[in-house]
Each structure stands twice: as structure tokens, then as C-alpha cells.
Motif scaffolding. Structure first.
Motif, PDB file in Angstrom:
ATOM      1  N   ALA A  67      11.482  -1.878   4.957  1.00 51.26           N
ATOM      2  CA  ALA A  67      11.484  -2.960   3.961  1.00 51.26           C
ATOM      3  C   ALA A  67      10.124  -3.054   3.269  1.00 51.26           C
ATOM      4  CB  ALA A  67      11.827  -4.287   4.639  1.00 51.26           C
ATOM      5  N   PHE A  70      10.002  -0.323   0.788  1.00 54.87           N
ATOM      6  CA  PHE A  70      10.829  -0.707  -0.357  1.00 54.87           C
ATOM      7  C   PHE A  70      10.012  -1.556  -1.345  1.00 54.87           C
ATOM      8  CE2 PHE A  70      13.549  -4.381  -1.771  1.00 54.87           C
ATOM      9  CZ  PHE A  70      14.161  -3.730  -2.827  1.00 54.87           C
ATOM     10  N   GLY A  71       9.350  -2.595  -0.830  1.00 59.68           N
ATOM     11  CA  GLY A  71       8.550  -3.475  -1.690  1.00 59.68           C
ATOM     12  C   GLY A  71       7.415  -2.721  -2.369  1.00 59.68           C
ATOM     13  N   VAL A  74       8.772  -0.526  -5.161  1.00 65.02           N
ATOM     14  CA  VAL A  74       9.144  -1.293  -6.371  1.00 65.02           C
ATOM     15  C   VAL A  74       7.904  -1.468  -7.251  1.00 65.02           C
ATOM     16  CG1 VAL A  74       9.856  -3.570  -7.232  1.00 65.02           C
ATOM     17  CG2 VAL A  74      11.094  -2.520  -5.328  1.00 65.02           C
ATOM     18  N   ILE A  75       6.802  -1.888  -6.628  1.00 65.93           N
ATOM     19  CA  ILE A  75       5.564  -2.146  -7.379  1.00 65.93           C
ATOM     20  C   ILE A  75       5.042  -0.845  -8.012  1.00 65.93           C
ATOM     21  CG2 ILE A  75       3.160  -2.883  -7.158  1.00 65.93           C
ATOM     22  CD1 ILE A  75       4.150  -4.746  -4.857  1.00 65.93           C
ATOM     23  N   LEU A  78       7.205   0.424 -10.983  1.00 69.25           N
ATOM     24  CA  LEU A  78       6.965  -0.325 -12.223  1.00 69.25           C
ATOM     25  C   LEU A  78       5.771   0.280 -12.969  1.00 69.25           C
ATOM     26  CD1 LEU A  78       7.436  -3.977 -10.883  1.00 69.25           C
ATOM     27  CD2 LEU A  78       8.879  -2.828 -12.574  1.00 69.25           C
ATOM     28  N   GLY A 243      15.652   0.231  -0.274  1.00 66.72           N
ATOM     29  CA  GLY A 243      16.497  -0.953  -0.478  1.00 66.72           C
ATOM     30  C   GLY A 243      17.769  -0.877   0.360  1.00 66.72           C
ATOM     31  N   SER A 246      16.827  -0.954   4.074  1.00 60.17           N
ATOM     32  CA  SER A 246      16.429  -2.311   4.488  1.00 60.17           C
ATOM     33  C   SER A 246      17.660  -3.194   4.632  1.00 60.17           C
ATOM     34  CB  SER A 246      15.498  -2.944   3.449  1.00 60.17           C
ATOM     35  OG  SER A 246      14.398  -2.124   3.234  1.00 60.17           O
ATOM     36  N   VAL A 260       7.002  -8.320   6.878  1.00 57.81           N
ATOM     37  CA  VAL A 260       7.050  -7.632   5.584  1.00 57.81           C
ATOM     38  C   VAL A 260       6.296  -8.398   4.493  1.00 57.81           C
ATOM     39  CG1 VAL A 260       8.584  -6.680   3.820  1.00 57.81           C
ATOM     40  CG2 VAL A 260       9.293  -6.651   6.205  1.00 57.81           C
ATOM     41  N   VAL A 261       6.488  -9.722   4.417  1.00 59.16           N
ATOM     42  CA  VAL A 261       5.878 -10.509   3.336  1.00 59.16           C
ATOM     43  C   VAL A 261       4.340 -10.415   3.366  1.00 59.16           C
ATOM     44  CG1 VAL A 261       5.539 -12.873   2.478  1.00 59.16           C
ATOM     45  CG2 VAL A 261       7.843 -12.028   2.936  1.00 59.16           C
ATOM     46  N   PRO A 262       3.679 -10.662   4.521  1.00 58.20           N
ATOM     47  CA  PRO A 262       2.209 -10.544   4.513  1.00 58.20           C
ATOM     48  C   PRO A 262       1.712  -9.106   4.319  1.00 58.20           C
ATOM     49  CG  PRO A 262       3.014 -11.051   6.729  1.00 58.20           C
ATOM     50  CD  PRO A 262       4.173 -11.192   5.801  1.00 58.20           C
ATOM     51  N   LEU A 264       3.103  -6.774   2.520  1.00 60.64           N
ATOM     52  CA  LEU A 264       3.250  -6.462   1.097  1.00 60.64           C
ATOM     53  C   LEU A 264       2.196  -7.193   0.268  1.00 60.64           C
ATOM     54  CD1 LEU A 264       5.153  -4.743  -0.567  1.00 60.64           C
ATOM     55  CD2 LEU A 264       6.625  -6.723  -0.875  1.00 60.64           C
ATOM     56  N   PHE A 265       1.919  -8.428   0.657  1.00 60.61           N
ATOM     57  CA  PHE A 265       0.901  -9.237  -0.033  1.00 60.61           C
ATOM     58  C   PHE A 265      -0.448  -8.507  -0.017  1.00 60.61           C
ATOM     59  CE2 PHE A 265      -2.265 -12.649  -0.173  1.00 60.61           C
ATOM     60  CZ  PHE A 265      -1.836 -13.345  -1.288  1.00 60.61           C
ATOM     61  N   ALA A 268      -0.179  -4.681  -1.894  1.00 56.82           N
ATOM     62  CA  ALA A 268      -0.106  -4.647  -3.358  1.00 56.82           C
ATOM     63  C   ALA A 268      -1.509  -4.730  -3.960  1.00 56.82           C
ATOM     64  CB  ALA A 268       0.760  -5.790  -3.867  1.00 56.82           C
TER      65      ALA A 268
END
Lengths: 354, 54
Positions: A67, A70-71, A74-75, A78, A243, A246, A260-262, A264-265, A268
Motif C-alpha cells: 500500500a 501504491f501511494g 501515484v505521486i 503524476l 492498488g 493493496s 502507511v499514512v505516516p 507516505l507523509f 513524499a
């Protein structure tokens, strides 16, 4: 709005993670992001082993690693989309093979977990993988052949790329219809693309990695795609493989947003810094450290696994410290070299101006 | 969960993936904006501005 978002995040488990672990994941994400932004690969090599050593279940370590990939993809996609470096036709063709590969890999993880072998086998696979890729990158770097993305080569126009001999041979011999024409004037059988996609999907599903370190060379040497398009399309492909993977792992409770959230934070931001550093630092000088980091990672996973088998928390901690420490050292080397290089350039400009 | 499966629609898992996708877009736009806003100032701070260089 903010309240409902926090409520949703809380419901999905983000707020269950302790502040210390959140800080650790943000910091580790930052380091992994610098490495990914600079070398164009290695974003996920260290995440799943580190989670295994932090005593997460194999399915959570692999699912959350995927996951995170995946994040990150995505970044990065783009950004590469803005540079016109994504072959969407190739990416879409690869999706079927990749999806089947991921599902086979994922099913293998759950089967191995049910017989109690998942953690050990995934760790052994990582030792072989990190050791093999690390030895390859180190050898190439010592021979002056680079490793990872060649940043200078990646800036050439697509028309100037030569198709490697192996890709030409495959294009001549494997002519099973349907054939497709890709960017860079490459004509190749859909079956070659599907085989490459399946193999890398299998690796992704089993280890939670993006598989770029295999897919990128495979696209260049087996399909004959120009380097920048291989990089951009690989990332686009990881968006789908990551994706789908995940989602499949998420259905089984294998994706922990508190991880995953921290991650990726942090990553990035790190990826922006690492990517900017490629403009001022000669990557060849640092690739040898990257290879060394992967080798240390292989040893660390081995040490951690031995610690887990013999029930020694000290060995498990040593493995974790080695994995994180090696990544921190290489990321710090990139940042330090970038700052020194920028300062030298500024000083030279100032002297010239005087 | 062992054995091959065809993905089935699961709103909770879709929300999980949606949160990651949303975070990725926000971070791409957010860090991009931050880079433009404070990037030059940070560069001067870390590398040393023209005055420092002289």
C-alpha cells in the motif's frame, strides 16, 4: 469536515498507532523517500523487512508495504506524466499479467501463513533478493557502469535510444500475435509483455515490493522500451499492481493505515528532496553505497530472522537497527554531498561574479 | 484467505485504498506548493545565500 475525516481515519486504525511509532514511520518514510527519489528504486526494499522485524504479521508487513508502494507510485507517476514519460498502452497491456501474478503471490503468502512459514520464507527471499541486487549494483558501480537509473541517459530524446540486442532478438524471434507498436517505435508480441508483467506481479504479491528493479530492466532489455519511458511506465504499472494488491491484502486485514499514512507523509517529502539532489550530485559516486546498503539490508534481515528463530530479541533489534541505519547513512550521504556540491557551485559563481 | 480469488466489492477496503490515493494527491499538490513557496528560502538557508558565499 476535519472532524469527519479524523473520525474516518480513526475508524481505519490510523489513530491507534502510538506517537512514537508515527514519528518512526514518518522518519523512516523520509529516508526511504530520499533513496527512491535519488535512485529511482529501492522505495519498498526496506519497508517490509523492517515491519517484519517490528513483529508485524507477514500479511500486514507485505500488505502495508504494498500500500505504501501504491501511494508512492501515484505521486511519482503524476510527476512523470507531466514529463510525458508514461506509455499508457504498454501499462494497460501489462495490467492483466501483473494482476494474475500478484494474486498468485498473495495467495502464496496466506497459504504459507496458514502453515506458519510465511515470515521465515519471505525473510529468506529478501536476503536472496537484497543480496543479489546489492551485489549487482555494487559490482556495476565499482566497474563504473552505474546501476539504478542513469540520470544523464534518462534526459536524452526518445528517438536517440538504441534498442538493446536482447530486445531485438526477442522481437525477431517471438512474433506470436497480437503484436503491438509502443513508444520509441518498438513492435513486440503482447505475450512477451504479459510474461514480464506476470513475473514482476508474482514478486510484488509475494514480497510487497513494487518490482521496479526487475520490471524496469525487463522493459528495457526484453521489450526494448527507451529508459525514460520504462521508468514512467513502470511507475504507472505500480499504481495498478500496488492498488490491486493493496485492495486484495486490505480485504484480508493486511493493510494498516497507521503504518502507511505516516510512511507516505515522510516519503513524499523525501522523494522531492532525493529527486532534486539528482540535479546536483553525480549518482555514480553514491551508487556503491546504495549497493552496500542493500547488502547490509540482506545481512540485517538474516540476523533478524535468526533472532526470531532462536528467540533472541537482541538479534532482532540488531537486525532492525542495521536496516534502518544503513538506509539513514546512504540518505545522509546524498544530502551531505548535495549541500557540499551546491555550496561549491555558489562559491564558484560568487568568485566569477567578483 | 489462502487460494486464488477474484476481487469482490468491499466498501471498507475501497475506503482504505481511497484514503491512500487521496493522501497521495494531497501530498503531491501540497509539497509541490510548499516547494514553490519556501523552496528558495530553504535553499538559501541550507546552502548559504549570495552574500554568505562572498
Amino acid at each position: 469536515m476535519l472532524g469527519s475525516l479524523l473520525g474516518a481515519l480513526g475508524g481505519l486504525g490510523v489513530l491507534d498507532t502510538s506517537p512514537e511509532m508515527l514519528a518512526l514511520f514518518v522518519g523512516f518514510g523520509l529516508v526511504v523517500g530520499v533513496l527512491f527519489g535519488f535512485f529511482g528504486m529501492g522505495g519498498s526494499f526496506l519497508v517490509t523487512p523492517a515491519l517484519l522485524m517490528l513483529d508485524y504479521e507477514a500479511s500486514v508487513a507485505v500488505g502495508s508495504g504494498m500500500a505504501f508502494v501504491f501511494g508512492t507510485a501515484v505521486i511519482a507517476t503524476l510527476k512523470h506524466h507531466d514529463l510525458g514519460q508514461v506509455d499508457y498502452k504498454l501499462g494497460v497491456i501489462m495490467i492483466t499479467g501483473t494482476t494474475i501474478g500478484i494474486e498468485v503471490g498473495r495467495a502464496s503468502v496466506y497459504y504459507l501463513e496458514s502453515i506458519g512459514l510465511a515470515g521465515a520464507l519471505i525473510s529468506v527471499s529478501y536476503v536472496v533478493l537484497l543480496g543479489g541486487v546489492g551485489a549487482m549494483v555494487t559490482r556495476d558501480a565499482l566497474n563504473g557502469e552505474g546501476g539504478g537509473i542513469d540520470h544523464e541517459a534518462a534526459d536524452k530524446p526518445l528517438s536517440e535510444y538504441d534498442i538493446p540486442e536482447t530486445a531485438k532478438t526477442i522481437q525477431r524471434t517471438v512474433r506470436i500475435p497480437p503484436m503491438v507498436r509502443l513508444r520509441g517505435d518498438v513492435r513486440v508480441s503482447v505475450w512477451v509483455i504479459t510474461a514480464v508483467a506476470f513475473a514482476t506481479g508474482l514478486l510484488s504479491g509475494f514480497l510487497g515490493v513494487g518490482g521496479g528493479f526487475i520490471r524496469m530492466p525487463a522493459m528495457i532489455y526484453a521489450i526494448g522500451v527507451p529508459v525514460p519511458v520504462a521508468v514512467g511506465t513502470d511507475l504507472f504499472e505500480i499504481v495498478f499492481s500496488g492498488g490491486i494488491g493493496s485492495y486484495l491484502y486490505g480485504q484480508g486485514g493486511g493493510v494498516d493505515l497507521g503504518i502507511v499514512v505516516p510512511l507516505l507523509f515522510g516519503s513524499a517529502l523525501g522523494a522531492r528532496v532525493g529527486s532534486a539532489a539528482t540535479a546536483v550530485v553525480d549518482a555514480d559516486g553514491i551508487k556503491v553505497y546504495f549497493g552496500g546498503m542493500l547488502l547490509v539490508g540482506a545481512v540485517a534481515v538474516g540476523v533478524g530472522e535468526v533472532g526470531s528463530v532462536v528467540g533472541s530479541p537482541a538479534l532482532e533489534t540488531a537486525g532492525l537497527v542495521l536496516v534502518i541505519g544503513a538506509a539513514v547513512v546512504v540518505a545522509a550521504a546524498i544530502l551531505y554531498t548535495s549541500v557540499v556540491s551546491l555550496r561549491t557551485t555558489r562559491e564558484r559563481e560568487a568568485v566569477t561574479a567578483d | 484467505m489462502a487460494g486464488l480469488e477474484i476481487p469482490t466489492w468491499d466498501p471498507e477496503t475501497a475506503l482504505l485504498i481511497g484514503v491512500i490515493l487521496f493522501e497521495a494527491f494531497v501530498l503531491y499538490a501540497g509539497y509541490g506548493g510548499l516547494e514553490r513557496l519556501v523552496g528558495p528560502y530553504l535553499m538559501d538557508l541550507v546552502v548559504g545565500g549570495d552574500a554568505d558565499a562572498r
